[in-house]
Design a protein around this motif. Structure first.
Motif, PDB file in Angstrom:
ATOM      1  N   ASP A  38       0.865  -1.176   0.000  1.00  0.00           N
ATOM      2  CA  ASP A  38       0.000   0.000   0.000  1.00  0.00           C
ATOM      3  C   ASP A  38       0.903   1.228   0.000  1.00  0.00           C
ATOM      4  N   GLY A  49       0.409   4.246  -0.518  1.00  0.00           N
ATOM      5  CA  GLY A  49      -0.150   5.463   0.057  1.00  0.00           C
ATOM      6  C   GLY A  49      -0.197   5.463   1.577  1.00  0.00           C
ATOM      7  N   ASN A  50       0.092   4.348   2.199  1.00  0.00           N
ATOM      8  CA  ASN A  50       0.048   4.254   3.652  1.00  0.00           C
ATOM      9  C   ASN A  50       1.279   4.922   4.249  1.00  0.00           C
ATOM     10  N   PRO A  51       1.116   5.733   5.293  1.00  0.00           N
ATOM     11  CA  PRO A  51       2.278   6.394   5.900  1.00  0.00           C
ATOM     12  C   PRO A  51       3.267   5.424   6.535  1.00  0.00           C
ATOM     13  N   LEU A  52       2.864   4.186   6.792  1.00  0.00           N
ATOM     14  CA  LEU A  52       3.775   3.195   7.366  1.00  0.00           C
ATOM     15  C   LEU A  52       4.613   2.486   6.301  1.00  0.00           C
ATOM     16  N   SER A  53       4.323   2.726   5.037  1.00  0.00           N
ATOM     17  CA  SER A  53       5.010   2.031   3.945  1.00  0.00           C
ATOM     18  C   SER A  53       6.474   2.446   3.856  1.00  0.00           C
ATOM     19  N   ASP A  54       7.298   1.461   3.444  1.00  0.00           N
ATOM     20  CA  ASP A  54       8.708   1.760   3.213  1.00  0.00           C
ATOM     21  C   ASP A  54       8.890   2.248   1.777  1.00  0.00           C
ATOM     22  N   ASP A  55      10.119   2.324   1.310  1.00  0.00           N
ATOM     23  CA  ASP A  55      10.404   2.829  -0.043  1.00  0.00           C
ATOM     24  C   ASP A  55       9.773   1.979  -1.143  1.00  0.00           C
ATOM     25  N   TYR A  85       4.350  -2.481   3.993  1.00  0.00           N
ATOM     26  CA  TYR A  85       4.451  -2.361   5.444  1.00  0.00           C
ATOM     27  C   TYR A  85       4.038  -3.696   6.065  1.00  0.00           C
TER      28      TYR A  85
END
Length: 125
Positions: A69, A71-77, A81
């Motif tokens: 995902d 668009g999730n703020p927890l996502s890495d490069d 996540y």
């Protein structure tokens, strides 16, 4: 009479243990979409006179699901996540098993209670 009391204690401890198990299963289901959540499991230990108690709550150490995902703020490069390691099919199957075990203990408790009541009725005559 002592064996009826022992049966009541065993059934009551079984219901309490399955109730604890169901509580943790419902927590797992509720947190299935929580990032980083690890599934909780409960073990059982046999105690004196056939009673059962729950052991410590343990976290399932299986790997967390990787969720894509971007668009999730927890996502890495790479846009991934860590999700949870809760499998809803397993949780629902475990919940059904715990429910049936609770019901079996409830029937045992009720039978022992009825036998105790019948014994008291015979003694009163």
């Amino acid at each position: 009479m002592a064996s009826l009391v022992t049966a009541l204690r065993a059934a009551a401890s079984g219901m309490e243990a399955q109730s604890t198990r169901l509580r943790h299963l419902s927590e797992n289901i509720a947190n299935a979409d929580t990032p980083g959540y690890q599934r909780k499991t409960v073990s059982f230990a046999e105690m004196a006179q056939g009673t059962v108690a729950t052991g410590p709550v343990m976290l399932d150490r299986s790997p967390l699901q990787s969720v894509y995902d971007p668009g999730n703020p927890l996502s890495d490069d790479s846009g991934h996540y860590d999700g949870s390691n809760v499998d809803l099919v397993i949780e629902l199957a475990d919940a059904r098993e715990a429910q049936r075990s609770y019901e079996a203990n409830l029937k045992l408790f009720d039978q022992a209670r009825q036998m105790t009541q019948s014994l008291f009725d015979l003694i009163r005559r």
